[in-house]
Design an enzyme around this catalytic site. Structure first.
Site, PDB file in Angstrom:
ATOM      1  N   GLY A 112     -85.497 -34.418 -42.954  1.00 59.93           N
ATOM      2  CA  GLY A 112     -85.497 -34.837 -44.353  1.00 59.93           C
ATOM      3  C   GLY A 112     -86.659 -34.211 -45.103  1.00 59.93           C
ATOM      4  CE  LYS A 113     -87.983 -34.552 -51.653  1.00 59.65           C
ATOM      5  NZ  LYS A 113     -87.340 -35.052 -52.857  1.00 59.65           N
ATOM      6  CD  GLU A 114     -90.275 -38.610 -49.297  1.00 62.33           C
ATOM      7  OE1 GLU A 114     -89.718 -39.607 -48.811  1.00 62.33           O
ATOM      8  OE2 GLU A 114     -90.289 -38.356 -50.500  1.00 62.33           O
ATOM      9  CB  ALA A 115     -89.702 -38.556 -42.247  1.00 63.29           C
ATOM     10  CE  LYS A 128     -88.673 -42.068 -41.352  1.00 61.95           C
ATOM     11  NZ  LYS A 128     -87.913 -43.143 -42.005  1.00 61.95           N
ATOM     12  CD  GLU A 136     -82.985 -49.962 -29.615  1.00 63.03           C
ATOM     13  OE1 GLU A 136     -81.879 -50.171 -29.138  1.00 63.03           O
ATOM     14  OE2 GLU A 136     -83.582 -50.790 -30.356  1.00 63.03           O
ATOM     15  CG  ASP A 175     -83.802 -45.986 -49.658  1.00 66.86           C
ATOM     16  OD1 ASP A 175     -82.982 -45.849 -50.591  1.00 66.86           O
ATOM     17  OD2 ASP A 175     -84.145 -45.042 -48.932  1.00 66.86           O
ATOM     18  CG  ASP A 186     -85.195 -44.428 -44.372  1.00 64.38           C
ATOM     19  OD1 ASP A 186     -86.423 -44.355 -44.285  1.00 64.38           O
ATOM     20  OD2 ASP A 186     -84.508 -43.657 -45.071  1.00 64.38           O
TER      21      ASP A 186
HETATM   22  N1  LIG Z   1     -83.765 -44.864 -34.350  1.00 63.78           N
HETATM   23  C1  LIG Z   1     -82.928 -43.861 -34.588  1.00 63.78           C
HETATM   24  N2  LIG Z   1     -82.071 -43.427 -33.640  1.00 63.78           N
HETATM   25  C2  LIG Z   1     -81.221 -42.390 -33.868  1.00 63.78           C
HETATM   26  N3  LIG Z   1     -81.177 -41.704 -35.025  1.00 63.78           N
HETATM   27  C3  LIG Z   1     -82.005 -42.088 -36.017  1.00 63.78           C
HETATM   28  C4  LIG Z   1     -82.919 -43.169 -35.855  1.00 63.78           C
HETATM   29  N4  LIG Z   1     -83.618 -43.324 -37.012  1.00 63.78           N
HETATM   30  C5  LIG Z   1     -83.151 -42.373 -37.846  1.00 63.78           C
HETATM   31  N5  LIG Z   1     -82.177 -41.632 -37.273  1.00 63.78           N
HETATM   32  C6  LIG Z   1     -81.440 -40.495 -37.881  1.00 63.78           C
HETATM   33  O1  LIG Z   1     -82.336 -39.767 -38.702  1.00 63.78           O
HETATM   34  C7  LIG Z   1     -81.921 -39.801 -40.066  1.00 63.78           C
HETATM   35  C8  LIG Z   1     -83.132 -39.928 -40.982  1.00 63.78           C
HETATM   36  O2  LIG Z   1     -83.839 -41.122 -40.704  1.00 63.78           O
HETATM   37  P1  LIG Z   1     -84.400 -42.052 -41.848  1.00 63.78           P
HETATM   38  O3  LIG Z   1     -85.282 -43.067 -41.215  1.00 63.78           O
HETATM   39  O4  LIG Z   1     -83.259 -42.546 -42.683  1.00 63.78           O
HETATM   40  O5  LIG Z   1     -85.338 -41.052 -42.664  1.00 63.78           O
HETATM   41  P2  LIG Z   1     -85.217 -40.352 -44.093  1.00 63.78           P
HETATM   42  O6  LIG Z   1     -83.926 -40.806 -44.740  1.00 63.78           O
HETATM   43  O7  LIG Z   1     -86.416 -40.840 -44.815  1.00 63.78           O
HETATM   44  O8  LIG Z   1     -85.246 -38.894 -43.805  1.00 63.78           O
HETATM   45  C9  LIG Z   1     -80.959 -40.961 -40.160  1.00 63.78           C
HETATM   46  O9  LIG Z   1     -80.000 -40.746 -41.174  1.00 63.78           O
HETATM   47  C10 LIG Z   1     -80.322 -40.975 -38.803  1.00 63.78           C
HETATM   48  O10 LIG Z   1     -79.273 -40.034 -38.741  1.00 63.78           O
HETATM   49 MG   LIG Z   2     -82.735 -42.453 -44.681  1.00 69.98          MG
END
Ligand SMILES: Nc1ncnc2c1ncn2[C@@H]1O[C@H](COP(=O)(O)OP(=O)(O)O)[C@@H](O)[C@H]1O
Ligand SMILES: [Mg+2]
Length: 267
Positions: free
Chosen positions: A54-57, A73, A143, A191, A209
């Site tokens: 993603g943009k931030e993570a 993350k 997890e 969110d 998230d």
């Molecule tokens: N605990 C997790 N296990 C498996 N996949 C994950 C997990 N957390 C996030 N993801 C995947 O990573 C993507 C981005 O995570 P997210 O926390 O929504 O960050 P952001 O939207 O800020 O980039 C999610 O849409 C999902 O597909």
């Molecule tokens: Mg997200």
């Protein structure tokens, strides 16, 4: 660390080498050092490929010393935009009163810690979220929601493949989760949408998230709650075409616990 990485087959060594070159390209030294430190503390054994950029993570699939899959993350040391975006969620949250949000790196560390604390608070009251495992600087370990190295799909990605019954189940469980977050964890996700809900086989939602989640005492908490419920309602009602309760009734139902905390927490 070199020892750790040089274990295993030649193929694996090459993969790890590639990964660490990637990691070192993408991340600053401090982030790489943080990942090493987590390995030294035996939180992580190895880090595999990227799950999401993603943009931030960025999210990586990793493995623990027990070979359990983990999701890592990593918050990127980001722009002024990021700062502007996040300050709203931290300033005003009583839990961050008097905390110096300082420079950008500090702010990102705080943001990762905030996501960890929010996850923990939700997890402890039984909200379906990934189990939080560790946080260090800008790296959060939780997890992994998936199996055999493949993440489960997001609600946005999978809803068309689900039956009406499964969709109804996801919807009903989601409203329950929103209630638990609000009434028991005393937080608002802030969110919530079909992009931040993963779906396990059989239609069990997992909420992800939660970095921007705020305390219900935050001045914008009610506004965020309305927006969250509106997003879920709009998705199920307009996009999926499911006959769901009226938006106002859902909101009323979620809010009905205010002031009757004791009753709810005994459920
Ligand atoms: N605990 C997790 N296990 C498996 N996949 C994950 C997990 N957390 C996030 N993801 C995947 O990573 C993507 C981005 O995570 P997210 O926390 O929504 O960050 P952001 O939207 O800020 O980039 C999610 O849409 C999902 O597909
Ligand atoms: Mg997200």
């Amino acid at each position: 660390m070199t020892n750790e990485l040089s274990k295993g087959s030649r193929e694996r060594r090459i993969k790890d080498k590639d990964l660490f070159e990637t990691v070192e390209e993408v991340f600053d030294t401090k982030t790489v050092m943080t990942i090493y430190e987590l390995m030294k503390r035996r939180v992580l054994r190895r880090v595999n490929g990227v799950i999401s950029a993603g943009k931030e993570a960025r999210i990586y699939l990793a493995y623990s010393f027990n070979k359990d899959p983990l999701a890592v993350k990593i918050y990127l040391t980001s722009t002024a935009e990021f700062r502007k975006g996040v300050v709203k969620y931290i300033a005003g949250d009583p839990r961050f009163n008097g905390v110096n949000i300082g420079g950008i790196r500090r702010l990102i560390y705080l943001w990762a810690k905030k996501e960890f604390r929010n996850l923990k608070r939700m997890y402890e009251v039984g909200v379906r979220v990934p189990k939080p495992i560790a946080v260090l600087n800008n790296v959060l370990v939780m997890e992994f929601i998936g199996e055999e190295g493949l993440r489960y799909p997001l609600l946005k990605e999978v809803w068309k493949e689900l039956s009406r019954e499964e969709l109804l189940k996801v919807y009903e469980l989601l409203i329950e989760e929103i209630k638990k977050i609000y009434c028991l964890a005393k937080l608002v996700h802030a969110d919530l949408s079909e992009f931040n809900v993963m779906v396990k086989p059989g239609g069990v939602p997992v909420i992800i998230d939660v970095s921007q989640s705020v305390s219900i005492d935050h001045p914008y908490a009610e506004e965020f709650l309305v927006r969250d419920i509106r997003n879920i309602y709009d998705f199920f009602y307009s996009e999926v075409g499911l006959e769901v309760a009226d938006f106002k009734d859902i909101l009323k139902e979620v809010r009905s616990c205010r002031g009757v905390k004791e009753d709810l927490s005994q459920e």
